[in-house]
Design a protein around this motif. Structure first.
Motif, mmCIF file in Angstrom:
data_model
loop_
_atom_site.group_PDB
_atom_site.id
_atom_site.type_symbol
_atom_site.label_atom_id
_atom_site.label_comp_id
_atom_site.label_asym_id
_atom_site.label_seq_id
_atom_site.Cartn_x
_atom_site.Cartn_y
_atom_site.Cartn_z
ATOM 1 N N HIS A 185 0.826 -1.213 0.000
ATOM 2 C CA HIS A 185 0.000 0.000 0.000
ATOM 3 C C HIS A 185 0.860 1.262 0.000
ATOM 4 O O HIS A 185 0.350 2.354 0.178
ATOM 5 C CB HIS A 185 -0.922 0.043 1.225
ATOM 6 N N GLY A 186 2.191 1.077 -0.116
ATOM 7 C CA GLY A 186 3.077 2.244 -0.126
ATOM 8 C C GLY A 186 3.382 2.767 1.266
ATOM 9 O O GLY A 186 3.970 3.830 1.419
ATOM 10 N N GLU A 187 2.986 2.028 2.304
ATOM 11 C CA GLU A 187 3.253 2.497 3.665
ATOM 12 C C GLU A 187 4.633 2.059 4.133
ATOM 13 O O GLU A 187 5.140 1.017 3.720
ATOM 14 C CB GLU A 187 2.180 1.973 4.620
ATOM 15 N N MET A 188 5.218 2.883 5.027
ATOM 16 C CA MET A 188 6.549 2.593 5.540
ATOM 17 C C MET A 188 6.563 1.313 6.372
ATOM 18 O O MET A 188 5.697 1.092 7.202
ATOM 19 C CB MET A 188 7.000 3.731 6.462
ATOM 20 N N VAL A 189 7.571 0.481 6.142
ATOM 21 C CA VAL A 189 7.761 -0.713 6.968
ATOM 22 C C VAL A 189 9.003 -0.476 7.829
ATOM 23 O O VAL A 189 10.074 -0.168 7.303
ATOM 24 C CB VAL A 189 7.960 -1.968 6.088
ATOM 25 N N LEU A 190 8.838 -0.591 9.135
ATOM 26 C CA LEU A 190 9.963 -0.344 10.031
ATOM 27 C C LEU A 190 10.996 -1.466 9.932
ATOM 28 O O LEU A 190 10.679 -2.601 9.583
ATOM 29 C CB LEU A 190 9.472 -0.235 11.477
ATOM 30 N N TYR A 191 12.226 -1.121 10.272
ATOM 31 C CA TYR A 191 13.355 -2.050 10.159
ATOM 32 C C TYR A 191 13.027 -3.437 10.707
ATOM 33 O O TYR A 191 13.228 -4.449 10.037
ATOM 34 C CB TYR A 191 14.561 -1.451 10.877
ATOM 35 N N GLN A 192 12.512 -3.470 11.945
ATOM 36 C CA GLN A 192 12.278 -4.756 12.604
ATOM 37 C C GLN A 192 11.287 -5.627 11.841
ATOM 38 O O GLN A 192 11.321 -6.845 11.918
ATOM 39 C CB GLN A 192 11.782 -4.550 14.041
ATOM 40 N N GLU A 193 10.369 -4.969 11.123
ATOM 41 C CA GLU A 193 9.312 -5.715 10.436
ATOM 42 C C GLU A 193 9.625 -5.972 8.965
ATOM 43 O O GLU A 193 8.822 -6.547 8.243
ATOM 44 C CB GLU A 193 7.983 -4.941 10.552
ATOM 45 N N GLN A 194 10.822 -5.540 8.528
ATOM 46 C CA GLN A 194 11.135 -5.698 7.103
ATOM 47 C C GLN A 194 11.471 -7.146 6.749
ATOM 48 O O GLN A 194 12.007 -7.888 7.564
ATOM 49 C CB GLN A 194 12.319 -4.798 6.719
ATOM 50 N N ASP A 195 11.123 -7.506 5.514
ATOM 51 C CA ASP A 195 11.473 -8.818 4.992
ATOM 52 C C ASP A 195 12.881 -8.709 4.413
ATOM 53 O O ASP A 195 13.089 -8.122 3.349
ATOM 54 C CB ASP A 195 10.454 -9.193 3.897
ATOM 55 N N GLU A 196 13.851 -9.292 5.127
ATOM 56 C CA GLU A 196 15.240 -9.040 4.721
ATOM 57 C C GLU A 196 15.609 -9.715 3.406
ATOM 58 O O GLU A 196 16.644 -9.409 2.827
ATOM 59 C CB GLU A 196 16.226 -9.406 5.821
ATOM 60 N N SER A 197 14.725 -10.643 2.936
ATOM 61 C CA SER A 197 15.034 -11.236 1.639
ATOM 62 C C SER A 197 14.861 -10.196 0.524
ATOM 63 O O SER A 197 15.298 -10.393 -0.601
ATOM 64 C CB SER A 197 14.146 -12.454 1.388
ATOM 65 N N LEU A 198 14.209 -9.069 0.863
ATOM 66 C CA LEU A 198 14.046 -8.004 -0.129
ATOM 67 C C LEU A 198 15.234 -7.038 -0.144
ATOM 68 O O LEU A 198 15.327 -6.182 -1.016
ATOM 69 C CB LEU A 198 12.763 -7.209 0.155
ATOM 70 N N TRP A 199 16.111 -7.147 0.841
ATOM 71 C CA TRP A 199 17.253 -6.234 0.880
ATOM 72 C C TRP A 199 18.149 -6.495 -0.330
ATOM 73 O O TRP A 199 18.385 -7.645 -0.708
ATOM 74 C CB TRP A 199 18.056 -6.411 2.175
ATOM 75 N N ASP A 200 18.638 -5.429 -0.916
ATOM 76 C CA ASP A 200 19.425 -5.523 -2.146
ATOM 77 C C ASP A 200 20.864 -5.959 -1.827
ATOM 78 O O ASP A 200 21.683 -5.159 -1.375
ATOM 79 C CB ASP A 200 19.401 -4.146 -2.833
ATOM 80 N N GLN A 201 21.113 -7.251 -2.074
ATOM 81 C CA GLN A 201 22.429 -7.814 -1.715
ATOM 82 C C GLN A 201 23.559 -7.196 -2.533
ATOM 83 O O GLN A 201 24.690 -7.097 -2.071
ATOM 84 C CB GLN A 201 22.432 -9.338 -1.891
ATOM 85 N N GLU A 202 23.227 -6.786 -3.751
ATOM 86 C CA GLU A 202 24.257 -6.196 -4.600
ATOM 87 C C GLU A 202 24.748 -4.875 -3.992
ATOM 88 O O GLU A 202 25.953 -4.604 -3.948
ATOM 89 C CB GLU A 202 23.678 -5.957 -5.990
ATOM 90 N N LEU A 203 23.804 -4.076 -3.493
ATOM 91 C CA LEU A 203 24.182 -2.804 -2.865
ATOM 92 C C LEU A 203 24.941 -3.042 -1.558
ATOM 93 O O LEU A 203 25.866 -2.306 -1.219
ATOM 94 C CB LEU A 203 22.936 -1.953 -2.595
ATOM 95 N N ILE A 204 24.552 -4.085 -0.826
ATOM 96 C CA ILE A 204 25.267 -4.405 0.415
ATOM 97 C C ILE A 204 26.716 -4.765 0.085
ATOM 98 O O ILE A 204 27.655 -4.307 0.753
ATOM 99 C CB ILE A 204 24.561 -5.558 1.176
ATOM 100 N N ALA A 205 26.901 -5.542 -0.993
ATOM 101 C CA ALA A 205 28.263 -5.914 -1.403
ATOM 102 C C ALA A 205 29.049 -4.676 -1.838
ATOM 103 O O ALA A 205 30.237 -4.529 -1.532
ATOM 104 C CB ALA A 205 28.201 -6.938 -2.533
ATOM 105 N N LYS A 206 28.366 -3.772 -2.545
ATOM 106 C CA LYS A 206 29.028 -2.525 -2.959
ATOM 107 C C LYS A 206 29.445 -1.716 -1.731
ATOM 108 O O LYS A 206 30.539 -1.159 -1.677
ATOM 109 C CB LYS A 206 28.079 -1.667 -3.813
ATOM 110 N N GLY A 207 28.563 -1.661 -0.754
ATOM 111 C CA GLY A 207 28.872 -0.947 0.484
ATOM 112 C C GLY A 207 30.121 -1.530 1.139
ATOM 113 O O GLY A 207 31.015 -0.786 1.565
ATOM 114 N N ALA A 208 30.169 -2.855 1.197
ATOM 115 C CA ALA A 208 31.329 -3.515 1.808
ATOM 116 C C ALA A 208 32.600 -3.170 1.031
ATOM 117 O O ALA A 208 33.659 -2.927 1.612
ATOM 118 C CB ALA A 208 31.108 -5.028 1.840
ATOM 119 N N TYR A 209 32.473 -3.128 -0.291
ATOM 120 C CA TYR A 209 33.622 -2.793 -1.141
ATOM 121 C C TYR A 209 34.137 -1.389 -0.819
ATOM 122 O O TYR A 209 35.335 -1.185 -0.617
ATOM 123 C CB TYR A 209 33.202 -2.912 -2.612
#
Lengths: 410, 116
Positions: free
Chosen positions: A258-282
């Protein structure tokens, strides 16, 4: 196939800043308005020609060619004025020549944009105006979009931009890379502006999710330009980009269907962008040279730990220590509150409540939200009262909604 | 708000404790300083003072090695805090892990400000 009606606004966003920066580089920053006018005229020409004649094969090259022609005409007129007309008026002949150098190559664009970024982030310009100018000149944002991002109105933003431009003229700011020692000092202001620009997008009160992500992406793009340039490819800059990558990795998980904000604790971490996380680590790895751990290093390291969803004593101990260091470098209420949350994870809620009560942040609704969370399961009556205070103080609908959900969960 | 310097007097940690123990003290110190900084009352985390390369220069330029007195505890570091009163500064001092050692102390002194 996209039509001109969709393509032109898109190109404006990506190309207008480049064209204006390059034109300014050859006109001089005191002709910023002339450069902006030529950029607008170029896009007007596209709006006129493309629907009639079809979209050119290489739209960007078309825009650059038109802009270049318009710029040459402008300079010729200017030259004519200086050479033929001005002497009639002032009795003095101009010695200026018409060497026209409009460098729209990749390098020319990057250098002009970076120099423009340094000019905009001149210490004489207030931070708010720096952000507005960056959005306007470097990111091709419309006045209305900037006003939306700041929850302000068009008149206020226009005035802010005009004043900032006057200031640039008055201070005789030029488009050039700061030299040697000055680079570090000026770079800090630039990084602060990019950090604020990013935060404006990440935490902005505006409900427009697309606009928010755009702000973040623009901040990342400009930070990336700094990394691509030798003299500004410094550890702090890499740390800032790492921080941005880690945060941005959560964009796909931050809103529900519905376009509503999902707080960190309630987020589905499988949706986190792993490519960006790897870039961040780089980039964090690239930032790990030299002796100084800047606030961006510490914040990037904290953001890194947040890319691991599972709670562990190690995670929270590390986060607590990073906040301890961050607060010693630079105090901020939000860091103080986050440290207290980390304390509750390592030393328990009672210790955290005692620490929270010393923070003297009773005017901040996040403080009452934190207290509510700390009192949950310890004293639910008190938790409810704290959430209620937070709810009454919160200003945005998104904040109120998040607090309401916590209250309902009690 | 006034500024107070908290001066730590303690034994040379490296002589009496294992590296692991020192690690624990470091962490406790960071937690303590973080707690003060979270109240925006840490002015400076100061410097640790090394027990090596230390001398005392006395009257008539007589130079002696440390230790600096009859007692084993000497100045090992300092931090500067902001507080409404000396009592508040004392409360900060009470949290210092230095005080876990018997004989150790934290001296609380208001920093004199000159009014012009």
């Amino acid at each position: 196939m996209t039509g001109p009606q969709e393509l032109i606004p898109h190109l404006f966003r990506t190309e207008a800043g480049r064209i204006t920066a390059v034109l300014c580089k050859s006109f001089g920053l005191d002709h910023l308005e002339a450069a902006e006018d030529i950029t607008s005229e170029t896009f007007m020409a596209a709006l006129d020609a493309w629907p009639r004649k079809g979209i050119p094969e290489n739209p960007v090259a078309w825009l650059y060619a038109v802009a270049k022609n318009k710029a040459k005409n402008h300079l010729t007129r200017q030259h004519l004025f200086l050479k033929k007309i001005a002497p009639e008026i002032t009795g003095q002949a101009s010695t200026e020549t018409t060497d026209i150098d409009i460098d729209l190559s990749d390098n020319g664009i990057t250098d002009s944009q970076l120099q423009m970024l340094f000019a905009i982030c001149h210490p004489s310009i207030p931070a708010e105006a720096q952000i507005a100018l960056s959005l306007r000149i470097l990111c091709g944002f419309g006045i209305e979009e900037i006003a939306n991002a700041f929850l302000s109105n068009k008149e206020t933003i226009s005035k802010r931009l005009v004043r900032a431009k006057e200031k640039l003229r008055a201070e005789k700011v030029i488009l050039a890379f700061p030299s040697g020692e000055e680079t570090g000092r000026r770079l800090e202001t630039v990084l602060t502006t990019l950090y604020l620009l990013y935060s404006e997008g990440y935490y902005s009160a505006t409900q427009d999710a697309v606009l928010r992500e755009d702000l973040c992406l623009e901040a990342m793009r400009l930070t990336y330009l700094l990394i691509r340039h030798d003299s500004t490819d410094q550890p702090m800059v890499n740390a800032l980009l790492a921080l941005m990558c880690f945060h941005s990795s959560r964009f796909p998980a931050r809103k529900d269907s519905h376009g509503e904000m999902v707080l960190y604790q309630e987020q589905d971490e499988s949706l986190w962008d792993q490519e960006l996380i790897a870039k961040g680590a780089y980039y964090l790895h690239r930032a790990s040279t030299g002796k100084n751990a800047s606030r961006y290093h510490l914040e990037a390291a904290i953001a890194y730990w947040h890319t691991i969803k599972i709670d562990s004593p190690e995670k929270w101990e590390n986060i607590l220590q990073l906040y301890n260091q961050l607060l010693q470098i630079e105090y901020s209420p939000i860091a103080a509150l986050n440290r207290t949350f980390a304390l509750s994870k390592t030393k328990g809620k009672k210790a955290a409540i005692a620490a929270a009560e010393k923070l003297q942040l009773t005017g901040n609704h996040y403080y009452h939200t934190l207290l509510g969370e700390l009192y949950t399961d310890i004293d639910n009556q008190q938790a409810k009262a704290s959430f209620q205070t937070a709810y009454d103080m919160a200003k945005t609908a998104a904040d109120k909604q998040a607090i309401r959900r916590k209250m309902d969960a009690l | 708000m006034k500024e107070f310097i908290l001066i730590f007097r303690h034994e040379d940690g490296s002589k009496i404790a294992s590296p692991e123990q020192i690690q624990v003290w470091m962490k406790q110190t960071m937690d303590w300083l973080g707690g003060i900084a979270a109240q925006n009352k840490l002015v400076s985390h100061g410097n640790g003072l090394s027990f090596e390369d230390s001398k005392v220069v006395r009257h008539n330029n007589i130079v002696t090695n440390g230790p600096f007195g009859e007692i084993r505890e000497t100045i090992g570091g300092y931090v500067i805090v902001r507080a409404e009163s000396v009592e508040e500064a004392v409360e900060f001092a009470k949290g210092s892990p230095v005080l876990q050692g018997e004989g150790n102390s934290v001296e609380v002194r208001k920093i004199a400000t000159h009014e012009f």
